[in-house]
Design a protein around this motif. Structure first.
Motif, short mmCIF file in Angstrom:
data_model
loop_
_atom_site.label_atom_id
_atom_site.label_comp_id
_atom_site.label_asym_id
_atom_site.label_seq_id
_atom_site.Cartn_x
_atom_site.Cartn_y
_atom_site.Cartn_z
N UNK A 1 17.01 12.86 3.25
CA UNK A 1 16.24 11.84 3.94
C UNK A 1 14.81 11.85 3.43
N UNK A 2 14.34 10.69 3.01
CA UNK A 2 12.95 10.54 2.57
C UNK A 2 12.39 9.27 3.17
N UNK A 3 11.26 9.39 3.84
CA UNK A 3 10.57 8.22 4.38
C UNK A 3 9.38 7.93 3.48
N UNK A 4 9.23 6.68 3.05
CA UNK A 4 8.11 6.30 2.19
C UNK A 4 7.24 5.29 2.92
N UNK A 5 6.11 4.98 2.30
CA UNK A 5 5.14 4.11 2.95
C UNK A 5 5.72 2.74 3.26
N UNK A 6 6.64 2.25 2.44
CA UNK A 6 7.23 0.94 2.70
C UNK A 6 8.00 0.94 4.02
N UNK A 7 8.64 2.06 4.36
CA UNK A 7 9.33 2.16 5.64
C UNK A 7 8.33 2.09 6.79
N UNK A 8 7.22 2.80 6.65
CA UNK A 8 6.19 2.80 7.69
C UNK A 8 5.61 1.42 7.87
N UNK A 9 5.31 0.74 6.74
CA UNK A 9 4.73 -0.60 6.81
C UNK A 9 5.67 -1.57 7.51
N UNK A 10 6.96 -1.42 7.26
CA UNK A 10 7.93 -2.30 7.91
C UNK A 10 7.93 -2.10 9.41
N UNK A 11 7.86 -0.85 9.87
CA UNK A 11 7.83 -0.58 11.30
C UNK A 11 6.53 -1.07 11.93
N UNK A 12 5.42 -0.92 11.20
CA UNK A 12 4.14 -1.41 11.71
C UNK A 12 4.20 -2.91 11.92
N UNK A 13 4.82 -3.62 10.97
CA UNK A 13 4.91 -5.07 11.07
C UNK A 13 5.77 -5.49 12.25
N UNK A 14 6.84 -4.72 12.53
CA UNK A 14 7.73 -5.06 13.64
C UNK A 14 7.19 -4.58 14.98
N UNK A 15 6.17 -3.73 14.94
CA UNK A 15 5.61 -3.22 16.19
C UNK A 15 6.34 -2.02 16.73
N UNK B 1 0.84 -1.21 0.00
CA UNK B 1 0.00 0.00 0.00
C UNK B 1 0.87 1.26 0.00
N UNK B 2 0.50 2.23 -0.83
CA UNK B 2 1.29 3.47 -0.88
C UNK B 2 0.91 4.43 0.24
N UNK B 3 -0.11 4.08 1.03
CA UNK B 3 -0.57 4.98 2.09
C UNK B 3 -0.47 4.32 3.45
N UNK B 4 0.62 3.58 3.67
CA UNK B 4 0.76 2.89 4.95
C UNK B 4 0.83 3.85 6.13
N UNK B 5 1.16 5.11 5.87
CA UNK B 5 1.18 6.09 6.96
C UNK B 5 -0.22 6.37 7.49
N UNK B 6 -1.26 5.95 6.77
CA UNK B 6 -2.63 6.16 7.23
C UNK B 6 -3.22 4.92 7.89
N UNK B 7 -2.43 3.88 8.10
CA UNK B 7 -2.94 2.64 8.69
C UNK B 7 -3.28 2.81 10.16
N UNK B 8 -2.39 3.42 10.92
CA UNK B 8 -2.52 3.48 12.37
C UNK B 8 -3.59 4.46 12.81
#
Length: 223
Positions: free
Chosen positions: A205-219, A37-44
């Motif tokens: 420095x650029x943070x993209x949705x894939x970075x956010x999704x990875x952190x969400x998965x790791x908690x 998802x390109x909008x993983x920053x909106x998951x939480x």
């Protein structure tokens, strides 16, 4: 009393998610969480907590100039009461078209859509599938369906039942109040990862949705 709403952001104008200059509203929170998802920053949960009435009042100057409204997320249908009130309020204040994105299958949304008859002009439904082709206008993967629910929806969106054209491959760059720059639209696969790697190679420095999704998965905590 107005329904409460977990809001990611609202912005005007948005030109990459439907025809014309549009008011874009992104809900915060998604229980579907499609891989890639390109909008993983909106998951939480809980980027901004507001009420529908406050949001519509804030957006009124934009709505007066808008050609349409696009509602996305996150998953708007995860907040059904707020979404229904928002749609009704927008309808009362404007005659522009309303496009809503959802990752739920159309059949699962049918009972809710019956309650909201006439409030949504066009709906793009179905979960994003990372391995599916991406050749159709307004959609992140070709399994997603465009449903034209009103006469206005058919008039405004029938032309989007087509393959991607060069003019479709655009992104809007936007600036948040905190100085963050973000993009709205539907990028091609891995476009944001390529941009991130290019900027990092130049010392940015650029943070993209894939970075956010990875952190969400790791908690790990969200930024």
């Amino acid at each position: 009393m107005s329904a409460t709403l977990d809001l990611s952001r609202a912005h005007f104008p948005v030109t990459a998610l439907g025809p014309g200059r549009r008011l874009g509203i992104w809900f915060q929170g998604c229980g579907i969480r499609c891989p890639g998802c390109i909008s993983a920053d909106t998951w939480g949960p809980g980027r901004q907590r507001t009420t529908v009435a406050q949001l519509v009042d804030r957006a009124q100057p934009w709505l007066a100039e808008a050609d349409g409204v696009t509602i996305s997320g996150g998953e708007p249908f995860d907040q059904p009461d707020a979404l229904l009130e928002l749609l009704a309020s927008l309808r009362q204040r404007s005659d522009v078209d309303i496009l809503v994105y959802s990752g739920h299958p159309l059949e699962a949304l049918a009972p809710w859509l019956a309650r909201a008859e006439g409030l949504i002009d066009a709906l793009i439904s179905e979960p994003f599938e990372q391995r599916a082709p991406q050749t159709t206008a307004l959609r992140g993967s070709d399994n997603q369906r465009l449903s034209l629910l009103t006469a206005l929806g058919r008039a405004r969106f029938a032309s989007f039942e087509r393959t991607l054209q060069p003019d479709d491959k655009v992104l809007d760059l936007m600036l948040d109040d905190d100085g963050s720059v973000w993009m709205a639209g539907i990028p091609r696969r891995d476009d944001l990862l390529r941009l991130r790697n290019l900027l990092r190679a130049q010392g940015h420095r650029l943070q993209v949705s894939a970075d956010v999704a990875s952190r969400e998965t790791r908690g790990a905590p969200r930024p």
